[in-house]
Design an enzyme around this catalytic site. Structure first.
Site, PDB file in Angstrom:
ATOM      1  N   HIS A 258       5.706 -60.539 -54.444  1.00 60.36           N
ATOM      2  CA  HIS A 258       5.158 -61.478 -55.194  1.00 60.36           C
ATOM      3  C   HIS A 258       5.697 -62.833 -54.661  1.00 60.36           C
ATOM      4  CE1 HIS A 258       5.143 -63.990 -58.809  1.00 60.36           C
ATOM      5  NE2 HIS A 258       4.457 -62.808 -59.685  1.00 60.36           N
ATOM      6  N   ASP A 309       2.832 -55.178 -62.456  1.00 62.29           N
ATOM      7  CA  ASP A 309       1.833 -54.708 -62.362  1.00 62.29           C
ATOM      8  C   ASP A 309       1.684 -52.931 -61.793  1.00 62.29           C
ATOM      9  OD1 ASP A 309      -0.031 -56.282 -63.453  1.00 62.29           O
ATOM     10  OD2 ASP A 309      -0.394 -57.528 -61.395  1.00 62.29           O
TER      11      ASP A 309
HETATM   12  N1  ACO Z   1       2.020 -54.718 -49.326  1.00 64.13           N
HETATM   13  C1  ACO Z   1       2.327 -54.784 -47.928  1.00 64.13           C
HETATM   14  N2  ACO Z   1       2.942 -55.975 -47.474  1.00 64.13           N
HETATM   15  C2  ACO Z   1       2.859 -56.889 -48.340  1.00 64.13           C
HETATM   16  C3  ACO Z   1       2.353 -56.946 -49.494  1.00 64.13           C
HETATM   17  C4  ACO Z   1       2.267 -55.741 -50.005  1.00 64.13           C
HETATM   18  N3  ACO Z   1       2.031 -55.519 -51.302  1.00 64.13           N
HETATM   19  N4  ACO Z   1       2.729 -57.983 -50.185  1.00 64.13           N
HETATM   20  C5  ACO Z   1       2.975 -58.924 -49.252  1.00 64.13           C
HETATM   21  N5  ACO Z   1       3.117 -58.183 -47.875  1.00 64.13           N
HETATM   22  C6  ACO Z   1       3.639 -58.713 -46.759  1.00 64.13           C
HETATM   23  C7  ACO Z   1       2.519 -59.570 -46.116  1.00 64.13           C
HETATM   24  O1  ACO Z   1       1.662 -58.939 -45.302  1.00 64.13           O
HETATM   25  C8  ACO Z   1       3.409 -60.539 -45.184  1.00 64.13           C
HETATM   26  O2  ACO Z   1       3.851 -59.719 -44.085  1.00 64.13           O
HETATM   27  P1  ACO Z   1       3.842 -60.336 -42.565  1.00 64.13           P
HETATM   28  O3  ACO Z   1       4.972 -61.677 -42.696  1.00 64.13           O
HETATM   29  O4  ACO Z   1       4.621 -59.245 -41.694  1.00 64.13           O
HETATM   30  O5  ACO Z   1       2.348 -61.105 -42.200  1.00 64.13           O
HETATM   31  C9  ACO Z   1       4.541 -60.883 -45.836  1.00 64.13           C
HETATM   32  O6  ACO Z   1       4.760 -59.524 -46.852  1.00 64.13           O
HETATM   33  C10 ACO Z   1       4.440 -61.884 -47.044  1.00 64.13           C
HETATM   34  O7  ACO Z   1       3.236 -61.800 -47.660  1.00 64.13           O
HETATM   35  P2  ACO Z   1       2.361 -63.091 -48.449  1.00 64.13           P
HETATM   36  O8  ACO Z   1       0.906 -62.370 -48.480  1.00 64.13           O
HETATM   37  O9  ACO Z   1       2.294 -63.927 -47.168  1.00 64.13           O
HETATM   38  O10 ACO Z   1       2.891 -63.255 -49.647  1.00 64.13           O
HETATM   39  P3  ACO Z   1       2.248 -64.142 -50.790  1.00 64.13           P
HETATM   40  O11 ACO Z   1       3.425 -64.923 -51.456  1.00 64.13           O
HETATM   41  O12 ACO Z   1       1.402 -65.118 -50.080  1.00 64.13           O
HETATM   42  O13 ACO Z   1       1.519 -63.281 -51.732  1.00 64.13           O
HETATM   43  C11 ACO Z   1       1.116 -61.440 -53.233  1.00 64.13           C
HETATM   44  C12 ACO Z   1       2.321 -62.734 -52.748  1.00 64.13           C
HETATM   45  C13 ACO Z   1      -0.463 -62.001 -53.420  1.00 64.13           C
HETATM   46  C14 ACO Z   1       1.543 -61.125 -54.673  1.00 64.13           C
HETATM   47  C15 ACO Z   1       1.367 -60.490 -52.325  1.00 64.13           C
HETATM   48  O14 ACO Z   1       2.639 -59.786 -52.172  1.00 64.13           O
HETATM   49  C16 ACO Z   1       0.243 -59.202 -52.468  1.00 64.13           C
HETATM   50  O15 ACO Z   1      -0.929 -59.243 -52.056  1.00 64.13           O
HETATM   51  N6  ACO Z   1       0.521 -58.053 -53.324  1.00 64.13           N
HETATM   52  C17 ACO Z   1      -0.245 -57.228 -53.781  1.00 64.13           C
HETATM   53  C18 ACO Z   1      -1.090 -57.672 -54.880  1.00 64.13           C
HETATM   54  C19 ACO Z   1      -0.340 -57.524 -56.028  1.00 64.13           C
HETATM   55  O16 ACO Z   1       0.374 -56.515 -56.449  1.00 64.13           O
HETATM   56  N7  ACO Z   1      -0.453 -58.516 -56.823  1.00 64.13           N
HETATM   57  C20 ACO Z   1       0.158 -58.729 -58.243  1.00 64.13           C
HETATM   58  C21 ACO Z   1       1.060 -60.170 -58.328  1.00 64.13           C
HETATM   59  S1  ACO Z   1       2.021 -60.000 -59.790  1.00 64.13           S
HETATM   60  C22 ACO Z   1       0.767 -60.546 -61.184  1.00 64.13           C
HETATM   61  O17 ACO Z   1      -0.131 -60.802 -60.918  1.00 64.13           O
HETATM   62  C23 ACO Z   1       1.356 -59.958 -62.347  1.00 64.13           C
END
Ligand code: ACO
Length: 373
Positions: A258, A309
């Protein structure tokens, strides 16, 4: 440009002010902790709170419910359009079209005053579930079912979908999930709604845009994508290998991570026990075991806790709801938060117009077309 701040994805940037909700000290709507609201109120009361700013008295709740009941229908032309949209069009695309169509029959569509915005917000809250349920039934060869004025909001959502009165446990589970989905500060879809209405565009345009923002799998669309993860993993004994392989290949596991909750999403924590309870009711403890194993490894290895979610998807699954309804259910709840943001923005508006860091070419001169390489 040097004095301007740039953060990719606007991470950590304060992009406006709001009195609707905060994530400081846990998630609170209008000052009330979500855990308190989920344990002690219905979604109808929370919708009233988010829109009007205070929890309703008994009288205010009765009046609110009767306004929602009176508005819980859509023009026949909208139902005809829902029948004519090809049956394979995704539900979220239909919800987006539905929100846009509702504008054409709204008597106050162009009035952006506070009172008109509130009235339109209540109508959208009443009408979006009608569109969701009607489209769902039409694509399943069934006729739409009219809302029952004697039922609560959550009971009506289930009644209009299934055509029969839901049981108390399902009404309560739907209530909790809709309460947890109702509002969440400056998330991508709420911000979208504010950007749209900050041009003095109307609430229907804002909600239509917000639905478009919500449907992506990085935001609301994740609750459907979570079911793909669970289906792909298949059983608790396959969870560990699947997750380790996914993490090694930098696959994003839906339902985890998140932008603002780095140590855990309070909504996911709250829903976990209800999920386990409903799983036991329908004999799906295997799915809970699988989910818990995945959670243990993703959290342990990557430090990424689950977001709302992750349990929501399983909750809806145990309630027997079809997967294409999961993100639309998010819409029928979050329309309260989006609407409150539109009202707040219009009440104290300044157009939202940030800057960009230019990364393109330096100044160039136009070369006559015949001389261009
Ligand atoms: N699975 C695996 N790795 C992840 C995930 C994940 N779900 N989420 C983040 N990471 C990793 C990234 O790859 C990144 O790794 P790195 O530093 O080695 O490159 C690190 O964690 C940071 O992640 P970001 O993508 O930069 O985090 P950001 O804040 O930009 O994105 C988000 C947040 C979009 C929610 C992301 O965690 C994600 O894509 N999650 C999966 C989708 C999801 O579940 N969305 C629902 C959000 S809640 C809602 O809408 C109610």
């Amino acid at each position: 440009m040097s004095d301007l701040i740039y953060r990719p994805g606007l991470e950590g940037v304060i992009a406006g002010e709001t009195a609707i909700s905060t994530i400081e000290g846990g998630l609170r709507y209008r000052g009330y902790a979500i855990e308190d609201l989920a344990a002690n109120t219905s979604f109808d009361e929370v919708a009233y709170l988010v829109l009007h700013g205070e929890l309703p008295t008994g009288e205010q709740l009765t009046a609110f419910r009767s306004r929602l009941s009176a508005a819980a229908k859509v023009d026949d032309a909208i139902i005809a359009t829902l029948r004519s949209i090809p049956s394979d069009v995704p539900m979220m695309d239909v919800m987006r079209t539905g929100a846009s169509m509702l504008a054409h029959w709204d008597p106050q569509v162009a009035d952006n005053s506070h009172d008109a915005n509130l009235a339109k917000a209540e109508r959208l809250l009443a009408q979006l579930p009608v569109i969701m349920a009607a489209r769902h039934r039409i694509t399943n060869g069934q006729e739409p079912v009219a809302a029952d004025p004697d039922l609560s909001f959550s009971a009506n959502v289930l009644y209009m979908l299934h055509g029969e009165k839901p049981n108390e446990k399902h009404i309560q589970a739907m209530d909790v999930s809709l309460i947890l989905y109702a509002e969440h500060e400056f998330n991508a879809s709420a911000f979208t709604s504010r950007v749209i209405c900050s041009t003095l565009s109307d609430i229907h345009s804002s909600i239509t845009g917000a639905i478009g923002a919500l449907k992506g799998p990085l935001h609301g669309g994740a609750n459907e994508a979570v079911m793909e993860v669970l289906a792909e993993v298949g059983s608790p004994d396959k969870a560990e290998a699947w997750v380790r392989n996914a993490l090694a290949n930098k696959v994003k596991i839906m339902g985890f991570g998140h932008r603002v909750y780095k140590t855990g999403d309070p909504r996911a924590k709250y829903l976990k026990s209800l999920c386990a309870e409903l799983a036991a009711d329908v004999g799906r403890e295997d799915m809970e075991q699988m989910a818990n194993k995945i959670e243990e490894i993703v959290t342990g290895e990557k430090g990424l806790p689950p977001n709302l979610d992750w349990p929501s998807a399983r909750l809806y699954c145990y309630m027997g709801l079809p997967i294409p309804l999961y993100t639309p259910l998010f819409v029928v709840s979050r329309v309260t938060g989006w609407s409150a943001h539109v009202i707040e923005q219009h009440d104290n508006n300044r157009i939202i117009r940030p800057r960009a860091n230019y990364t393109g070419e330096g100044l160039r001169e136009v070369i006559a077309i015949g001389s261009r390489a």
